[in-house]
Design an enzyme around this catalytic site. Structure first.
Site, PDB file in Angstrom:
ATOM      1  N   GLY A 130      -2.420   3.918  -3.427  1.00  0.00           N
ATOM      2  CA  GLY A 130      -2.936   3.351  -3.949  1.00  0.00           C
ATOM      3  C   GLY A 130      -1.867   2.842  -6.023  1.00  0.00           C
TER       4      GLY A 130
ATOM      5  CD1 TRP B  20      -2.252   8.056   5.165  1.00  0.00           C
ATOM      6  CD2 TRP B  20      -2.813   5.777   6.869  1.00  0.00           C
ATOM      7  NE1 TRP B  20      -1.804   8.024   6.539  1.00  0.00           N
ATOM      8  CE2 TRP B  20      -1.939   7.299   7.061  1.00  0.00           C
ATOM      9  CE3 TRP B  20      -2.247   4.256   7.186  1.00  0.00           C
ATOM     10  CZ2 TRP B  20      -2.297   6.850   8.554  1.00  0.00           C
ATOM     11  CZ3 TRP B  20      -1.828   4.254   8.124  1.00  0.00           C
ATOM     12  CH2 TRP B  20      -1.953   5.764   9.258  1.00  0.00           C
TER      13      TRP B  20
ATOM     14  CE1 TYR C 149       0.068   2.360   4.004  1.00  0.00           C
ATOM     15  CE2 TYR C 149       0.743  -0.251   4.159  1.00  0.00           C
ATOM     16  CZ  TYR C 149       1.275   1.242   4.982  1.00  0.00           C
ATOM     17  OH  TYR C 149       1.742   1.432   6.204  1.00  0.00           O
ATOM     18  CB  CYS C 150       1.053   3.784  -1.337  1.00  0.00           C
ATOM     19  SG  CYS C 150       0.041   3.901  -2.946  1.00  0.00           S
ATOM     20  N   GLY C 151      -0.506   6.225   0.189  1.00  0.00           N
ATOM     21  CA  GLY C 151      -1.199   6.449  -0.127  1.00  0.00           C
ATOM     22  C   GLY C 151      -2.558   6.027  -0.641  1.00  0.00           C
TER      23      GLY C 151
END
Length: 281
Positions: A240, A265, A236-238
């Site tokens: 996607g 996130w 994951y990231c902020g």
């Protein structure tokens, strides 16, 4: 033919002679809405079609689902089909250099069933620096019917991630954001800082060499040497997007069991009861 999803200029030149290949320009700047379109119109690889990153690869944000929700497979398939892409087409994607936009398009195309998708290492910059021709002409794409063959097991939702966090499901969370965002020191894009409890931090840019090209598969395997290839990895990231370069890097390193949390996130923190961690794990 190379099994790597990352290809160079020479590979692309050879492949173009064989036919049934679509080049997709997905240049993008989050601070300038018209940047990609203007860059494409100023000059692109000959025959390349333009993909509007924000309009074509994301849906409007809602209460949940993150800042950059995935469009429906049907919408994606209809648009890609109009550009001459079906499940049998080889697609080579590029942006200015190597970044999340090309990786997102690479991931999305495969997710809906286009099997042979490659990323041009170094992007438009590498092509231009090699002195190769660019064009301002728009290609006349012959539309194809792209019937989605969605890889449902490539994604997870907030419930699956929560089960991992609570120890009800095996898996390893990989946070692709920079160190300060992971630690909770900064939150430039979201109202809450921190990371999902238990996640390990692998900043996506660490998959690139100092000059901006992708590291070799051997170097990427060394980068992820502390991870098990038997374990399910949830990236994951902020929102996607910058998680997809890590998905690419993990697959290049030989990891098979890699899944994306598209909401990432920004989706996780939209549920007030979800726990948040700061600092090192």
């Amino acid at each position: 033919m190379s099994n790597s999803a990352i290809v160079g200029i020479e590979w692309l030149q050879i492949r173009l002679k064989e036919g049934n290949v679509v080049i997709a320009d997905v240049r993008f700047n989050p601070k300038e809405a018209l940047y990609g379109k203007q860059a494409y119109e100023a000059g692109h690889l000959p025959g390349a079609v333009f993909i509007d990153f924000k309009a074509d690869l994301t849906d409007p944000a809602g209460e949940h689902g993150g800042r950059s929700p995935l469009p429906s497979p049907e919408r994606l398939a209809k648009h890609f089909g109009s550009l001459g892409i079906d499940t049998s087409t080889t697609v080579v994607v590029y942006e200015d250099v190597n970044g999340p936009a090309a990786s997102r398009l690479w991931w999305v195309l495969q997710y809906i069933g286009v099997e042979d998708v490659r990323i041009l290492d170094g992007g438009f910059q590498a092509w231009a620096e090699a002195g190769l021709p660019v064009s301002t002409e728009k290609p006349l794409s012959e539309a194809r019917v792209l019937i989605p063959a969605v890889k449902e097991d490539w994604i997870v939702d907030v419930h699956t991630v929560k089960a991992v966090v609570q120890g009800e499901k095996n898996g390893r969370l990989i946070d692709s954001r920079d160190r300060n965002q992971y630690l909770g020191i900064e939150s430039p894009f979201d109202p809450v800082a921190g990371h999902i409890p238990g996640a390990l931090n692998y900043f996506w840019k660490d998959g690139l060499e100092a000059r901006g090209t992708w590291k070799s598969s051997e170097e990427l395997e060394q980068r992820f040497s502390e991870l098990s290839k038997e374990e399910e990895l949830i990236v994951y990231c902020g929102s996607g997007i910058s998680a997809t370069p890590n998905v690419l890097a993990l697959k290049e390193a030989g990891f098979k069991n890699v899944r994306l949390y598209p909401g990432s996130w920004s989706d996780w923190i939209s549920y007030k009861d979800n726990p948040i961690a700061t600092g090192d794990e």
